[in-house]
Write a protein that holds these residues in place. Structure first.
Motif, PDB file in Angstrom:
ATOM      1  N   MET A 171      -3.818  61.274  60.134  1.00  0.00           N
ATOM      2  CA  MET A 171      -3.147  60.123  59.612  1.00  0.00           C
ATOM      3  C   MET A 171      -3.942  59.804  58.108  1.00  0.00           C
ATOM      4  O   MET A 171      -5.012  60.251  58.007  1.00  0.00           O
ATOM      5  CB  MET A 171      -3.510  58.926  60.523  1.00  0.00           C
ATOM      6  N   SER A 172      -2.959  59.352  57.269  1.00  0.00           N
ATOM      7  CA  SER A 172      -3.439  59.085  55.871  1.00  0.00           C
ATOM      8  C   SER A 172      -4.197  57.950  55.889  1.00  0.00           C
ATOM      9  O   SER A 172      -4.297  57.071  56.546  1.00  0.00           O
ATOM     10  CB  SER A 172      -2.187  58.624  54.936  1.00  0.00           C
ATOM     11  N   SER A 173      -5.143  57.780  55.001  1.00  0.00           N
ATOM     12  CA  SER A 173      -6.402  56.857  54.800  1.00  0.00           C
ATOM     13  C   SER A 173      -5.834  55.581  54.154  1.00  0.00           C
ATOM     14  O   SER A 173      -6.524  54.773  53.874  1.00  0.00           O
ATOM     15  CB  SER A 173      -7.542  57.266  54.228  1.00  0.00           C
ATOM     16  N   THR A 174      -4.601  56.055  53.307  1.00  0.00           N
ATOM     17  CA  THR A 174      -4.303  54.832  52.568  1.00  0.00           C
ATOM     18  C   THR A 174      -3.501  53.973  53.399  1.00  0.00           C
ATOM     19  O   THR A 174      -2.700  54.243  54.384  1.00  0.00           O
ATOM     20  CB  THR A 174      -3.066  55.414  51.636  1.00  0.00           C
ATOM     21  N   LYS A 175      -3.954  52.625  53.072  1.00  0.00           N
ATOM     22  CA  LYS A 175      -3.292  51.206  53.793  1.00  0.00           C
ATOM     23  C   LYS A 175      -2.046  50.797  52.959  1.00  0.00           C
ATOM     24  O   LYS A 175      -2.244  50.843  51.841  1.00  0.00           O
ATOM     25  CB  LYS A 175      -4.606  50.480  54.019  1.00  0.00           C
ATOM     26  N   ARG A 176      -1.198  50.054  53.878  1.00  0.00           N
ATOM     27  CA  ARG A 176      -0.241  49.441  53.112  1.00  0.00           C
ATOM     28  C   ARG A 176      -0.445  47.963  53.489  1.00  0.00           C
ATOM     29  O   ARG A 176      -1.523  47.475  54.127  1.00  0.00           O
ATOM     30  CB  ARG A 176       1.302  49.737  53.912  1.00  0.00           C
ATOM     31  N   GLY A 177       0.163  47.202  52.662  1.00  0.00           N
ATOM     32  CA  GLY A 177      -0.028  45.544  52.756  1.00  0.00           C
ATOM     33  C   GLY A 177       0.294  45.181  54.257  1.00  0.00           C
ATOM     34  O   GLY A 177       1.119  45.781  54.757  1.00  0.00           O
ATOM     35  N   ALA A 178      -0.067  43.807  54.612  1.00  0.00           N
ATOM     36  CA  ALA A 178       0.511  43.468  55.588  1.00  0.00           C
ATOM     37  C   ALA A 178       1.466  42.304  55.499  1.00  0.00           C
ATOM     38  O   ALA A 178       1.516  41.971  54.491  1.00  0.00           O
ATOM     39  CB  ALA A 178      -0.594  42.836  56.548  1.00  0.00           C
ATOM     40  N   PHE A 179       2.562  42.237  56.459  1.00  0.00           N
ATOM     41  CA  PHE A 179       3.697  41.552  56.203  1.00  0.00           C
ATOM     42  C   PHE A 179       3.434  40.295  57.363  1.00  0.00           C
ATOM     43  O   PHE A 179       3.378  40.475  58.596  1.00  0.00           O
ATOM     44  CB  PHE A 179       5.007  42.084  56.539  1.00  0.00           C
ATOM     45  N   VAL A 180       3.312  39.163  56.660  1.00  0.00           N
ATOM     46  CA  VAL A 180       3.150  37.682  57.775  1.00  0.00           C
ATOM     47  C   VAL A 180       4.237  36.835  57.405  1.00  0.00           C
ATOM     48  O   VAL A 180       4.345  36.409  56.303  1.00  0.00           O
ATOM     49  CB  VAL A 180       1.605  37.382  57.091  1.00  0.00           C
ATOM     50  N   VAL A 181       4.766  36.375  58.213  1.00  0.00           N
ATOM     51  CA  VAL A 181       5.937  35.533  58.467  1.00  0.00           C
ATOM     52  C   VAL A 181       5.311  34.234  59.230  1.00  0.00           C
ATOM     53  O   VAL A 181       4.563  34.186  60.079  1.00  0.00           O
ATOM     54  CB  VAL A 181       7.109  35.886  59.178  1.00  0.00           C
ATOM     55  N   ILE A 182       5.590  33.001  58.376  1.00  0.00           N
ATOM     56  CA  ILE A 182       5.364  31.863  58.898  1.00  0.00           C
ATOM     57  C   ILE A 182       6.779  31.134  59.416  1.00  0.00           C
ATOM     58  O   ILE A 182       7.560  30.782  58.538  1.00  0.00           O
ATOM     59  CB  ILE A 182       4.541  30.847  58.030  1.00  0.00           C
ATOM     60  N   GLU A 183       6.989  30.814  60.765  1.00  0.00           N
ATOM     61  CA  GLU A 183       8.199  30.379  61.107  1.00  0.00           C
ATOM     62  C   GLU A 183       7.576  28.864  61.832  1.00  0.00           C
ATOM     63  O   GLU A 183       6.220  28.703  61.953  1.00  0.00           O
ATOM     64  CB  GLU A 183       8.872  31.009  62.277  1.00  0.00           C
ATOM     65  N   GLY A 184       8.514  27.962  62.099  1.00  0.00           N
ATOM     66  CA  GLY A 184       8.261  26.768  62.895  1.00  0.00           C
ATOM     67  C   GLY A 184       9.374  25.608  62.685  1.00  0.00           C
ATOM     68  O   GLY A 184      10.425  25.979  61.983  1.00  0.00           O
ATOM     69  N   LEU A 185       8.951  24.556  63.509  1.00  0.00           N
ATOM     70  CA  LEU A 185       9.926  23.627  63.439  1.00  0.00           C
ATOM     71  C   LEU A 185      10.039  22.679  62.218  1.00  0.00           C
ATOM     72  O   LEU A 185       9.097  23.050  61.432  1.00  0.00           O
ATOM     73  CB  LEU A 185       9.768  22.743  64.550  1.00  0.00           C
ATOM     74  N   ASP A 186      11.054  22.012  61.926  1.00  0.00           N
ATOM     75  CA  ASP A 186      11.207  21.090  60.971  1.00  0.00           C
ATOM     76  C   ASP A 186       9.739  20.153  60.718  1.00  0.00           C
ATOM     77  O   ASP A 186       9.437  19.628  61.780  1.00  0.00           O
ATOM     78  CB  ASP A 186      12.407  20.241  61.188  1.00  0.00           C
ATOM     79  N   LYS A 187       9.610  20.319  59.447  1.00  0.00           N
ATOM     80  CA  LYS A 187       8.266  19.456  59.064  1.00  0.00           C
ATOM     81  C   LYS A 187       6.933  20.023  59.789  1.00  0.00           C
ATOM     82  O   LYS A 187       6.156  18.897  59.828  1.00  0.00           O
ATOM     83  CB  LYS A 187       8.378  17.805  59.353  1.00  0.00           C
ATOM     84  N   SER A 188       7.020  21.117  60.409  1.00  0.00           N
ATOM     85  CA  SER A 188       5.670  21.519  60.766  1.00  0.00           C
ATOM     86  C   SER A 188       4.536  22.052  59.833  1.00  0.00           C
ATOM     87  O   SER A 188       3.348  22.195  60.290  1.00  0.00           O
ATOM     88  CB  SER A 188       5.868  22.793  61.771  1.00  0.00           C
ATOM     89  N   GLY A 189       5.145  21.912  58.571  1.00  0.00           N
ATOM     90  CA  GLY A 189       3.974  22.370  57.599  1.00  0.00           C
ATOM     91  C   GLY A 189       4.076  23.681  57.064  1.00  0.00           C
ATOM     92  O   GLY A 189       3.194  24.249  56.527  1.00  0.00           O
ATOM     93  N   LYS A 190       5.335  24.519  57.138  1.00  0.00           N
ATOM     94  CA  LYS A 190       5.270  25.781  56.960  1.00  0.00           C
ATOM     95  C   LYS A 190       4.824  26.080  55.468  1.00  0.00           C
ATOM     96  O   LYS A 190       4.033  27.106  55.173  1.00  0.00           O
ATOM     97  CB  LYS A 190       6.935  26.316  57.301  1.00  0.00           C
ATOM     98  N   SER A 191       5.845  25.335  54.601  1.00  0.00           N
ATOM     99  CA  SER A 191       5.657  25.600  53.115  1.00  0.00           C
ATOM    100  C   SER A 191       4.115  24.887  52.675  1.00  0.00           C
ATOM    101  O   SER A 191       3.418  25.739  51.875  1.00  0.00           O
ATOM    102  CB  SER A 191       6.588  24.805  52.245  1.00  0.00           C
ATOM    103  N   THR A 192       3.855  23.927  53.247  1.00  0.00           N
ATOM    104  CA  THR A 192       2.140  23.695  52.855  1.00  0.00           C
ATOM    105  C   THR A 192       1.240  24.857  53.384  1.00  0.00           C
ATOM    106  O   THR A 192       0.338  25.025  52.470  1.00  0.00           O
ATOM    107  CB  THR A 192       1.885  22.309  53.856  1.00  0.00           C
TER     108      THR A 192
END
Ligand code: Z5A
Ligand code: MG
Length: 222
Positions: free
Chosen positions: A1-22
């Motif tokens: 396996m290559s030792s090079t790492k890639r970035g992580a992809f993190v998603v924020i989901e949720g209900l209305d006004k749950s504070g996703k954008s904050t």
């Protein structure tokens, strides 16, 4: 396996006004501060928001959400999906160069908001198949009562209690399916706490990923 790492992809989901954008913004700033300071290229972290209302497709979505235009339910669903596809190669490029990508909403919102209209889950999922898959999805859960206390619903098309109740049901189904199918990690966060506490809970889940990930970028449901 290559030792090079890639970035992580993190998603924020949720209900209305749950504070996703904050929380997406707080997480972005914390990730930036936690890593090398200064003007590094490539960037250590980028924050994307869906819908991205700045593109040509995004402008059509914006007009629809503000009820300035009407579109067939299938057509608007495909536009939301196309709005993600137009950024898919950008996401892949960022991840490949080692940048952590944060997304404020993603394919799961797309499925939840259209399936609640009565279109089949399978049909709603189909255009999302093959998109870059998140390594981690943080689902911000909040009760309708606490959400209502955060200023009530806005004026956009889906900002109604009945819509949000149905959407919550579809999100539950998606979360269960993601866990059963092993499609990237789905973590539920209690978003009813104060902003600082929620931010800490998110950080605990994200911190192990900030130094990067070994292995290929996965594709959703492929
Ligand atoms: N949609 C779709 O149909 N298909 C798709 O594929 C996609 C989306 C991607 C617009 O999305 C609509 O598009 C959305 C789904 C649909 N329709 N609805 N509903 P949007 O992302 O643009 O929606 P938004 O305007 O950003 O609303 P939101 O996302 O629901 O809000 P939020 O980001 O979760 O919350 P916030 O803006 O961070 O916070 C809301 C308020 O609560 C604000 O005053 C904060 O200061 C406050 N807040 C935040 N956290 C806390 C805590 N912990 N305590 C107290 N107060 C707090
Ligand atoms: Mg938001």
């Amino acid at each position: 396996m290559s030792s090079t790492k890639r970035g992580a992809f993190v998603v924020i989901e949720g209900l209305d006004k749950s504070g996703k954008s904050t929380q997406a913004s707080l997480l972005h700033d914390r990730l930036q501060d936690s890593q090398d300071a200064g003007d590094t290229a490539p960037p250590k972290v980028v924050l994307l928001k869906f819908p991205d209302r700045t593109t040509a497709i995004g402008k059509m979505i914006d007009a629809y959400l503000r009820s300035e235009s009407d579109l067939d339910d299938h057509a608007i669903h495909l536009l939301f999906s196309a709005n993600r596809w137009e950024l898919a190669s950008t996401i892949t490029a960022y991840l490949t160069q080692g940048t952590t990508v944060l997304a404020d909403r993603y394919a799961f919102s797309g499925i939840a908001f259209t399936a609640r209209k009565g279109l089949s889950y399978e049909w709603c999922r189909a255009p999302e198949v093959g998109l870059p898959a998140p390594d981690l999805t943080l689902f911000l859960n909040i009760s309708p009562e606490v959400a209502a206390a955060r200023g009530g619903y806005g004026l956009e098309r889906y900002e109604r209690e009945d819509v949000q109740t149905d959407v919550r049901r579809v999100f539950d189904k998606i979360g269960r399916a993601m866990q059963e199918e092993g499609e990237g990690k789905w973590v539920e966060i209690d978003a009813g706490k104060n902003k600082e506490e929620v931010a800490e809970d998110l950080w605990r889940a994200v911190e192990p990923l900030v130094t990067g990930i070994h292995g290929p970028i996965n594709r959703l449901w492929e």
